[in-house]
Design a protein around this motif. Structure first.
Motif, PDB file in Angstrom:
ATOM      1  N   VAL A 391       0.835  -1.199   0.000  1.00  0.00           N
ATOM      2  CA  VAL A 391       0.000   0.000   0.000  1.00  0.00           C
ATOM      3  C   VAL A 391       0.874   1.255   0.000  1.00  0.00           C
ATOM      4  CG1 VAL A 391      -1.649   1.357   1.362  1.00  0.00           C
ATOM      5  CG2 VAL A 391      -1.981  -1.099   1.096  1.00  0.00           C
ATOM      6  N   CYS A 392       1.911   1.239   0.824  1.00  0.00           N
ATOM      7  CA  CYS A 392       2.820   2.396   0.878  1.00  0.00           C
ATOM      8  C   CYS A 392       3.509   2.626  -0.464  1.00  0.00           C
ATOM      9  CB  CYS A 392       3.869   2.192   1.968  1.00  0.00           C
ATOM     10  SG  CYS A 392       3.214   2.267   3.647  1.00  0.00           S
ATOM     11  N   ILE A 393       3.837   1.558  -1.141  1.00  0.00           N
ATOM     12  CA  ILE A 393       4.516   1.683  -2.438  1.00  0.00           C
ATOM     13  C   ILE A 393       3.573   2.232  -3.501  1.00  0.00           C
ATOM     14  CG2 ILE A 393       5.552   0.343  -4.328  1.00  0.00           C
ATOM     15  CD1 ILE A 393       6.651  -1.546  -2.125  1.00  0.00           C
ATOM     16  N   ARG A 394       2.327   1.792  -3.494  1.00  0.00           N
ATOM     17  CA  ARG A 394       1.415   2.101  -4.593  1.00  0.00           C
ATOM     18  C   ARG A 394       0.609   3.378  -4.383  1.00  0.00           C
ATOM     19  NH1 ARG A 394       0.971  -2.105  -8.162  1.00  0.00           N
ATOM     20  NH2 ARG A 394      -1.011  -1.284  -8.941  1.00  0.00           N
ATOM     21  N   GLN A 395       0.492   3.854  -3.133  1.00  0.00           N
ATOM     22  CA  GLN A 395      -0.283   5.070  -2.900  1.00  0.00           C
ATOM     23  C   GLN A 395       0.611   6.288  -2.733  1.00  0.00           C
ATOM     24  OE1 GLN A 395      -3.482   3.393   0.138  1.00  0.00           O
ATOM     25  NE2 GLN A 395      -4.204   5.187  -0.972  1.00  0.00           N
ATOM     26  N   THR A 396       0.033   7.447  -3.038  1.00  0.00           N
ATOM     27  CA  THR A 396       0.783   8.689  -2.897  1.00  0.00           C
ATOM     28  C   THR A 396       0.955   9.095  -1.443  1.00  0.00           C
ATOM     29  OG1 THR A 396      -1.286   9.923  -3.175  1.00  0.00           O
ATOM     30  CG2 THR A 396       0.052   9.543  -5.146  1.00  0.00           C
ATOM     31  N   SER A 397      -0.027   8.732  -0.595  1.00  0.00           N
ATOM     32  CA  SER A 397       0.065   9.020   0.839  1.00  0.00           C
ATOM     33  C   SER A 397      -0.743   7.975   1.592  1.00  0.00           C
ATOM     34  CB  SER A 397      -0.447  10.430   1.164  1.00  0.00           C
ATOM     35  OG  SER A 397      -1.815  10.561   0.808  1.00  0.00           O
ATOM     36  N   VAL A 398      -0.408   7.813   2.879  1.00  0.00           N
ATOM     37  CA  VAL A 398      -1.039   6.794   3.712  1.00  0.00           C
ATOM     38  C   VAL A 398      -1.403   7.418   5.053  1.00  0.00           C
ATOM     39  CG1 VAL A 398      -0.701   4.576   4.872  1.00  0.00           C
ATOM     40  CG2 VAL A 398       0.249   4.932   2.592  1.00  0.00           C
ATOM     41  N   ASN A 399      -2.581   7.067   5.560  1.00  0.00           N
ATOM     42  CA  ASN A 399      -3.033   7.552   6.859  1.00  0.00           C
ATOM     43  C   ASN A 399      -2.148   6.958   7.955  1.00  0.00           C
ATOM     44  OD1 ASN A 399      -4.684   7.313   9.457  1.00  0.00           O
ATOM     45  ND2 ASN A 399      -5.981   8.667   8.234  1.00  0.00           N
ATOM     46  N   LYS A 400      -1.410   7.835   8.654  1.00  0.00           N
ATOM     47  CA  LYS A 400      -0.420   7.333   9.603  1.00  0.00           C
ATOM     48  C   LYS A 400      -1.069   6.655  10.814  1.00  0.00           C
ATOM     49  CE  LYS A 400       0.105  11.714  12.133  1.00  0.00           C
ATOM     50  NZ  LYS A 400       1.052  12.777  12.548  1.00  0.00           N
ATOM     51  N   ILE A 401      -2.236   7.153  11.257  1.00  0.00           N
ATOM     52  CA  ILE A 401      -2.888   6.567  12.434  1.00  0.00           C
ATOM     53  C   ILE A 401      -3.345   5.144  12.142  1.00  0.00           C
ATOM     54  CG2 ILE A 401      -4.844   6.758  14.019  1.00  0.00           C
ATOM     55  CD1 ILE A 401      -4.697   9.779  13.711  1.00  0.00           C
ATOM     56  N   LEU A 402      -4.012   4.970  11.006  1.00  0.00           N
ATOM     57  CA  LEU A 402      -4.489   3.638  10.648  1.00  0.00           C
ATOM     58  C   LEU A 402      -3.325   2.703  10.318  1.00  0.00           C
ATOM     59  CD1 LEU A 402      -6.815   1.736  10.200  1.00  0.00           C
ATOM     60  CD2 LEU A 402      -7.097   2.643   7.891  1.00  0.00           C
ATOM     61  N   PHE A 403      -2.269   3.244   9.712  1.00  0.00           N
ATOM     62  CA  PHE A 403      -1.106   2.415   9.411  1.00  0.00           C
ATOM     63  C   PHE A 403      -0.464   1.909  10.701  1.00  0.00           C
ATOM     64  CE2 PHE A 403       3.401   1.718   8.758  1.00  0.00           C
ATOM     65  CZ  PHE A 403       3.428   0.933   7.607  1.00  0.00           C
ATOM     66  N   ASN A 404      -0.261   2.801  11.657  1.00  0.00           N
ATOM     67  CA  ASN A 404       0.332   2.398  12.938  1.00  0.00           C
ATOM     68  C   ASN A 404      -0.556   1.392  13.658  1.00  0.00           C
ATOM     69  OD1 ASN A 404       2.415   4.141  12.405  1.00  0.00           O
ATOM     70  ND2 ASN A 404       1.744   5.730  13.823  1.00  0.00           N
ATOM     71  N   ALA A 405      -1.875   1.623  13.604  1.00  0.00           N
ATOM     72  CA  ALA A 405      -2.814   0.703  14.249  1.00  0.00           C
ATOM     73  C   ALA A 405      -2.771  -0.669  13.584  1.00  0.00           C
ATOM     74  CB  ALA A 405      -4.229   1.276  14.191  1.00  0.00           C
ATOM     75  N   SER A 406      -2.702  -0.681  12.260  1.00  0.00           N
ATOM     76  CA  SER A 406      -2.640  -1.946  11.520  1.00  0.00           C
ATOM     77  C   SER A 406      -1.376  -2.716  11.876  1.00  0.00           C
ATOM     78  CB  SER A 406      -2.676  -1.682  10.014  1.00  0.00           C
ATOM     79  OG  SER A 406      -3.850  -1.000   9.642  1.00  0.00           O
ATOM     80  N   LEU A 407      -0.273  -2.001  11.939  1.00  0.00           N
ATOM     81  CA  LEU A 407       1.002  -2.633  12.281  1.00  0.00           C
ATOM     82  C   LEU A 407       0.955  -3.193  13.702  1.00  0.00           C
ATOM     83  CD1 LEU A 407       3.614  -3.067  10.735  1.00  0.00           C
ATOM     84  CD2 LEU A 407       4.516  -0.976  11.770  1.00  0.00           C
TER      85      LEU A 407
END
Length: 469
Positions: A391-407
């Motif tokens: 997702v990080c590779i293919r998108q221009t930006s990523v929601n940091k809160i949801l990314f951290n939560a997912s991780l």
């Protein structure tokens, strides 16, 4: 045996010295971002294979025959090139544009959060350390066996230290240039070595047809198709494990050094052939070893063959091939790990590299064989990280809160499964005894979180393209 080993070490020294003389200081980690098609193919192949290909596969094939090749060899042959195409090309393109070399840098760029980048980097290091330890211990065991064949007994800490010193030497002085060139040569060595050893075993037992007839009389289940369908859950799990390549920090760093995205074309086309040649040869080595041993040896099958075959040249070929397979991944892992701690690419600090090799060496001589089981759990963690990195590779930006939560969710689930396996026993652990390993639900949860990340980003930027073209 010693002559082949001496020739191998001489080759390492010559290539490392040539790479050191021709490399610029500022290209220590990036290699100048000019890796060509053939070097990229062989480097990615060598870096990915590790000791599993020549140590793990024959030992598994000794018991299960072609099952190891069908369940994991074929899946690796097709899934990994797909990851090169969908992830590697874009990493190369974006790395040239933005200048990043690590996954943490990529995540920081897309989320705008240093904490997100630090999280992915920390988790990658924790999953990578067991693999570095396995490489050091495996290389040390091979050296000990070589010396013992000449009635020279050396302690484990010394043989392991010799491997650590050799790898550290050419990585420290040659950086990415030396690592890529040496990996390319080592890929040829251990692939040719596997083919040669399998051919020798066939020849020893009367040729291809006669060898298979003898094998069928002892292991009829190897030739029964129904036996390969007995545990579909295990096959599915091994297929999911192949996704771990997408999150390997050492593979990621090599993606960044490619000259251009077009240089991946040869890797995508020829990687399956390389995998099939190596894994098929390694599977035959394991299966034919049943004709050499009445029962499975305590040592890894291919290592035990060194003493069983009573042939100096073949023993040397085995030793050099195994060392090449181990060291070809170990060097890239060490370089990528030290790269993560590098604060600036402009002023090269090699201290993290020295600290990492000393730490892993200390752990290698203090840990027991249980560390090998950690390798599977490391693969599980990397496989679960792959959808989020995609997702990080293919998108221009990523929601940091949801990314951290997912991780965080993935890490908690990984720890939960790991603790449960610790209580129940690591051997043949699966979810509810279905044969399905934790990697399957972890990848599915990660994929769901990745889908949510994409949906949220599309809603927040409805008039903009959601993906990097």
């Amino acid at each position: 045996m010693l002559i082949l080993l001496a020739l191998y070490l001489t080759m390492l020294s010559i290539v490392a010295y040539g790479s050191m003389k021709g490399a610029r200081r500022e290209e220590f980690f990036s290699g100048g971002r000019r890796t060509g098609s053939w070097v990229l193919l062989l480097t990615l192949f060598a870096t990915n294979m590790t000791s599993i290909s020549l140590i793990g596969v024959p030992s598994q094939a000794f018991d299960s025959g072609f099952m190891v090749f069908i369940s994991m060899g074929l899946s690796t042959a097709f899934i990994v090139p797909l990851l090169f195409s969908t992830m590697g090309r874009r990493v190369c393109e974006q790395s040239k544009k933005h200048g990043f070399l690590t996954q943490g840098d990529l995540v920081h760029l897309k989320t705008g959060s240093k904490s997100s980048g630090a999280m992915i980097s920390s988790i990658s290091i924790l999953f990578l350390i067991p693999y570095i330890i396995i490489g050091l211990k495996g290389g040390g065991d091979v050296l000990s066996l070589i010396f013992s064949s000449y009635q020279l007994a050396i302690p484990e800490y010394l043989s392991t230290g010799m491997i650590a010193l050799m790898v550290f030497g050419y990585v420290f002085f040659g950086g990415m240039n030396a690592t890529s060139k040496i990996n390319s040569i080592q890929a040829v060595i251990f692939m040719a070595g596997a083919v040669y050893i399998a051919t020798y075993l066939f020849s020893k037992w009367g040729g291809f047809s006669n060898s298979l007839q003898l094998l069928q009389s002892q292991k009829a289940e190897f030739f029964s198709p129904s036996d390969y369908l007995a545990n579909p859950g295990n096959t599915i799990s091994l297929t999911f494990l192949a996704l771990s390549v997408g999150a390997f920090p050492h593979i990621f760093s090599h993606w960044c050094t490619a000259k251009s995205p077009d240089r991946f074309n040869r890797s995508i086309r020829l990687y399956p052939a390389c995998i099939i040649i190596l894994w098929l040869s390694s599977s035959f080595i394991g299966m034919l070893s049943n004709l050499e041993f009445s029962q499975k040896p305590d040592d890894p099958v291919i290592i035990a063959l060194i003493g069983s075959l009573n042939n100096e040249f073949v023993a040397g070929a085995i030793a050099v091939s195994v060392l090449a397979a181990i060291m070809s991944s170990l060097d890239s892992q060490l370089l990528s790990a030290s790269m993560i701690f590098q604060k600036s690419r402009k002023s090269i600090d090699k201290m993290p590299l020295a600290i990492m090799i000393l730490l892993c060496y200390a752990l290698a001589i203090c840990t027991t064989g249980g560390i090998f089981q950690m390798g599977v759990w490391s693969l599980t963690g990397f496989a679960a990280m792959t959808p989020l990195l995609m997702v990080c590779i293919r998108q221009t930006s990523v929601n940091k809160i949801l990314f951290n939560a997912s991780l965080a969710v993935i890490v908690v689930l990984w720890l939960g499964f790991f603790m449960h396996a610790l209580v129940k026993g690591f051997a043949d652990y699966s979810i509810l005894n279905t044969g399905i390993a934790p990697v399957v639900p972890l990848v599915l949860v990660s994929s769901l979180c990745s889908l949510l990340l994409v949906m949220i980003q599309r809603r927040s930027t409805p008039k903009k393209a959601a993906f990097v073209q």
